[in-house]
Design a protein around this motif. Structure first.
Motif, PDB file in Angstrom:
ATOM      1  N   ALA A  99      34.690  42.832  42.919  1.00 37.45           N
ATOM      2  CA  ALA A  99      34.569  42.457  44.643  1.00 37.45           C
ATOM      3  C   ALA A  99      34.920  40.527  44.558  1.00 37.45           C
ATOM      4  CB  ALA A  99      32.684  42.842  44.020  1.00 37.45           C
ATOM      5  N   ILE A 100      34.931  39.880  43.332  1.00 34.84           N
ATOM      6  CA  ILE A 100      34.877  38.970  43.570  1.00 34.84           C
ATOM      7  C   ILE A 100      36.310  39.050  44.037  1.00 34.84           C
ATOM      8  CG2 ILE A 100      35.214  36.662  42.471  1.00 34.84           C
ATOM      9  CD1 ILE A 100      32.403  36.933  41.656  1.00 34.84           C
ATOM     10  N   GLY A 101      37.290  39.521  43.045  1.00 36.43           N
ATOM     11  CA  GLY A 101      38.639  39.584  42.836  1.00 36.43           C
ATOM     12  C   GLY A 101      39.224  40.328  44.165  1.00 36.43           C
ATOM     13  N   GLN A 102      38.544  40.896  44.906  1.00 37.92           N
ATOM     14  CA  GLN A 102      38.724  41.235  45.937  1.00 37.92           C
ATOM     15  C   GLN A 102      38.331  40.443  47.206  1.00 37.92           C
ATOM     16  OE1 GLN A 102      36.780  45.577  45.971  1.00 37.92           O
ATOM     17  NE2 GLN A 102      38.512  46.501  44.395  1.00 37.92           N
ATOM     18  N   GLY A 103      37.865  39.451  47.005  1.00 40.46           N
ATOM     19  CA  GLY A 103      37.405  38.575  48.099  1.00 40.46           C
ATOM     20  C   GLY A 103      36.624  39.162  48.796  1.00 40.46           C
ATOM     21  N   ARG A 104      35.281  40.479  48.399  1.00 45.61           N
ATOM     22  CA  ARG A 104      34.678  40.733  49.177  1.00 45.61           C
ATOM     23  C   ARG A 104      33.332  39.678  48.805  1.00 45.61           C
ATOM     24  NH1 ARG A 104      33.771  46.896  47.814  1.00 45.61           N
ATOM     25  NH2 ARG A 104      32.248  46.076  46.229  1.00 45.61           N
ATOM     26  N   LEU A 105      32.896  38.917  47.598  1.00 48.66           N
ATOM     27  CA  LEU A 105      32.242  38.425  47.008  1.00 48.66           C
ATOM     28  C   LEU A 105      32.856  36.927  46.628  1.00 48.66           C
ATOM     29  CD1 LEU A 105      29.862  40.249  44.774  1.00 48.66           C
ATOM     30  CD2 LEU A 105      29.102  39.997  46.776  1.00 48.66           C
ATOM     31  N   ASP A 106      32.626  36.195  47.446  1.00 49.01           N
ATOM     32  CA  ASP A 106      33.083  34.879  47.637  1.00 49.01           C
ATOM     33  C   ASP A 106      32.588  33.544  47.883  1.00 49.01           C
ATOM     34  OD1 ASP A 106      36.011  33.313  47.145  1.00 49.01           O
ATOM     35  OD2 ASP A 106      35.492  33.467  49.440  1.00 49.01           O
ATOM     36  N   LYS A 107      31.537  33.904  48.457  1.00 53.44           N
ATOM     37  CA  LYS A 107      30.685  32.908  48.537  1.00 53.44           C
ATOM     38  C   LYS A 107      29.745  32.146  47.752  1.00 53.44           C
ATOM     39  CE  LYS A 107      32.577  32.254  52.932  1.00 53.44           C
ATOM     40  NZ  LYS A 107      33.261  31.489  52.929  1.00 53.44           N
ATOM     41  N   CYS A 108      29.911  32.894  46.908  1.00 51.07           N
ATOM     42  CA  CYS A 108      28.717  33.444  45.992  1.00 51.07           C
ATOM     43  C   CYS A 108      28.836  31.892  44.375  1.00 51.07           C
ATOM     44  CB  CYS A 108      27.661  34.219  45.390  1.00 51.07           C
ATOM     45  SG  CYS A 108      29.205  35.860  45.002  1.00 51.07           S
ATOM     46  N   VAL A 109      30.285  32.423  44.501  1.00 49.12           N
ATOM     47  CA  VAL A 109      30.899  31.718  43.056  1.00 49.12           C
ATOM     48  C   VAL A 109      30.742  30.300  42.815  1.00 49.12           C
ATOM     49  CG1 VAL A 109      32.919  32.152  41.535  1.00 49.12           C
ATOM     50  CG2 VAL A 109      32.065  34.028  43.049  1.00 49.12           C
ATOM     51  N   ASP A 110      30.644  29.650  41.353  1.00 43.31           N
ATOM     52  CA  ASP A 110      29.853  28.757  41.778  1.00 43.31           C
ATOM     53  C   ASP A 110      31.315  28.050  40.563  1.00 43.31           C
ATOM     54  OD1 ASP A 110      29.733  26.267  40.527  1.00 43.31           O
ATOM     55  OD2 ASP A 110      28.218  26.333  39.622  1.00 43.31           O
ATOM     56  N   ARG A 111      32.595  27.883  40.738  1.00 43.67           N
ATOM     57  CA  ARG A 111      33.600  27.521  40.524  1.00 43.67           C
ATOM     58  C   ARG A 111      34.200  26.155  40.509  1.00 43.67           C
ATOM     59  NH1 ARG A 111      35.278  31.112  45.001  1.00 43.67           N
ATOM     60  NH2 ARG A 111      36.509  32.744  43.788  1.00 43.67           N
ATOM     61  N   SER A 112      32.942  25.197  40.111  1.00 43.16           N
ATOM     62  CA  SER A 112      33.049  24.171  39.601  1.00 43.16           C
ATOM     63  C   SER A 112      32.924  23.655  37.952  1.00 43.16           C
ATOM     64  CB  SER A 112      31.345  23.093  40.095  1.00 43.16           C
ATOM     65  OG  SER A 112      30.680  23.314  39.810  1.00 43.16           O
ATOM     66  N   GLY A 113      32.614  24.838  37.114  1.00 41.11           N
ATOM     67  CA  GLY A 113      32.491  24.850  35.656  1.00 41.11           C
ATOM     68  C   GLY A 113      33.357  25.003  35.433  1.00 41.11           C
ATOM     69  N   LYS A 114      33.415  25.024  34.175  1.00 38.87           N
ATOM     70  CA  LYS A 114      34.814  25.994  33.029  1.00 38.87           C
ATOM     71  C   LYS A 114      34.871  27.024  33.528  1.00 38.87           C
ATOM     72  CE  LYS A 114      36.019  26.586  28.504  1.00 38.87           C
ATOM     73  NZ  LYS A 114      36.363  25.673  27.425  1.00 38.87           N
ATOM     74  N   ASN A 115      33.611  28.140  33.631  1.00 40.98           N
ATOM     75  CA  ASN A 115      33.510  29.694  33.771  1.00 40.98           C
ATOM     76  C   ASN A 115      33.078  29.377  35.477  1.00 40.98           C
ATOM     77  OD1 ASN A 115      34.121  30.223  30.659  1.00 40.98           O
ATOM     78  ND2 ASN A 115      31.984  30.188  29.984  1.00 40.98           N
ATOM     79  N   ASN A 116      33.503  31.257  35.406  1.00 43.11           N
ATOM     80  CA  ASN A 116      32.530  31.375  36.984  1.00 43.11           C
ATOM     81  C   ASN A 116      31.426  32.348  37.081  1.00 43.11           C
ATOM     82  OD1 ASN A 116      35.104  30.918  37.503  1.00 43.11           O
ATOM     83  ND2 ASN A 116      35.111  32.724  38.465  1.00 43.11           N
ATOM     84  N   ARG A 117      30.846  31.373  37.916  1.00 40.62           N
ATOM     85  CA  ARG A 117      28.796  31.209  37.469  1.00 40.62           C
ATOM     86  C   ARG A 117      28.708  32.189  38.984  1.00 40.62           C
ATOM     87  NH1 ARG A 117      26.514  30.002  33.356  1.00 40.62           N
ATOM     88  NH2 ARG A 117      24.236  29.721  34.643  1.00 40.62           N
ATOM     89  N   ILE A 118      27.612  32.294  39.111  1.00 44.50           N
ATOM     90  CA  ILE A 118      26.978  32.733  40.444  1.00 44.50           C
ATOM     91  C   ILE A 118      26.247  32.955  40.742  1.00 44.50           C
ATOM     92  CG2 ILE A 118      26.404  35.040  41.519  1.00 44.50           C
ATOM     93  CD1 ILE A 118      27.929  36.776  40.338  1.00 44.50           C
TER      94      ILE A 118
END
Length: 194
Positions: free
Chosen positions: A29-48
Motif C-alpha cells: 500500500a505504501i509502494g502504491q501510494g495509497r498509504l503515504d502520509k503515515c510514513v516517517d522517512r526521517s530515519g534510516k528505516n521507514n517507520r509509521i
C-alpha cells in the motif's frame, strides 16, 4: 521541527501486528501510494506514525482486523498538531473519492460508447425531432380528412356507408403513418393483422 515528530512511530511490522494485517500488505500500500502520509522517512528505516496510519487506512478502506491505537489519545497534542494530523488524512480521503468518481465516469463512458456502437443509444435531439415530425404529420393528415371526404359523406344516405367511409379513411391514415414509422426506425414496428 515537524509537527508529527512528537507522535510516536512504530515499525511496519509492529503496525501490522497491532492492526491485524500483514506487513507485506502495508508495504504494498505504501509502494502504491495509497498509504503515504503515515510514513516517517526521517530515519534510516521507514517507520509509521500509527495514529495517522489508522486514519489513513480508514480513509482508503484498508482492512484492519486488530486493536486500535494505543496512542489514540491525542488530547495531549496542541490544536495546531491535531490540525496537521487531520490535514494529512483529508488528502487521502479526497484522493480516494476522486479515484472512485473517475472509475465511475470511465465505466459510464465505456457503456455509452458500447450502446452507441451497438445502436441502442439514440441521440435525444434526433429522437425529439422524429417524434415532433411524426406528431405534425399525424395532425396534418387528420385535419385534412374532412376536406377529402366531405363531398362523399354528403352524397350518402345510409349510416353504414358513412361509418365505413370514415373508418376506412382513418385506418388508411394510421397505416400510412405506421409505414413512415417503419422507415424511420428501419424495422417493422408491427405485424400485419388479418
Amino acid at each position: 521541527m515537524s509537527k508529527t515528530n512528537k507522535l510516536p512511530s512504530v515499525s511496519i511490522r509492529e503496525a501490522a501486528r497491532k492492526s491485524g494485517t500483514s506487513h507485506v500488505a502495508i508495504i504494498k500500500a505504501i509502494g502504491q501510494g495509497r498509504l503515504d502520509k503515515c510514513v516517517d522517512r526521517s530515519g534510516k528505516n521507514n517507520r509509521i506514525w500509527y495514529d495517522i496510519f489508522l486514519k489513513e487506512a480508514e480513509a482508503i478502506d484498508f482492512k484492519l482486523k486488530g486493536e486500535q491505537s494505543e496512542f489514540s489519545d491525542i488530547s495531549s497534542l496542541t490544536d495546531e498538531e491535531k490540525k496537521s494530523i487531520e490535514a494529512l488524512t483529508v488528502d487521502t480521503a479526497s484522493l480516494k473519492e476522486s479515484r472512485r468518481r473517475e472509475a465511475y465516469y470511465k465505466s459510464e463512458l465505456a457503456r455509452l460508447e458500447f450502446e452507441e456502437k451497438d445502436g441502442t443509444l439514440q441521440n435525444k435531439v434526433d429522437t425529439y425531432n422524429q417524434q415532433f415530425e411524426f406528431g405534425r404529420r399525424f395532425r396534418d393528415m387528420l385535419l385534412s380528412l374532412p376536406d377529402r371526404i366531405t363531398d362523399q359523406l354528403m352524397s350518402m344516405d345510409n349510416r353504414d356507408e358513412v361509418y365505413n367511409l370514415l373508418y376506412n379513411s382513418i385506418r388508411d391514415i394510421m397505416e400510412e403513418l405506421l409505414k413512415e414509422t417503419d422507415k424511420m426506425y428501419d424495422q417493422p414496428a408491427h405485424k400485419e393483422q388479418n
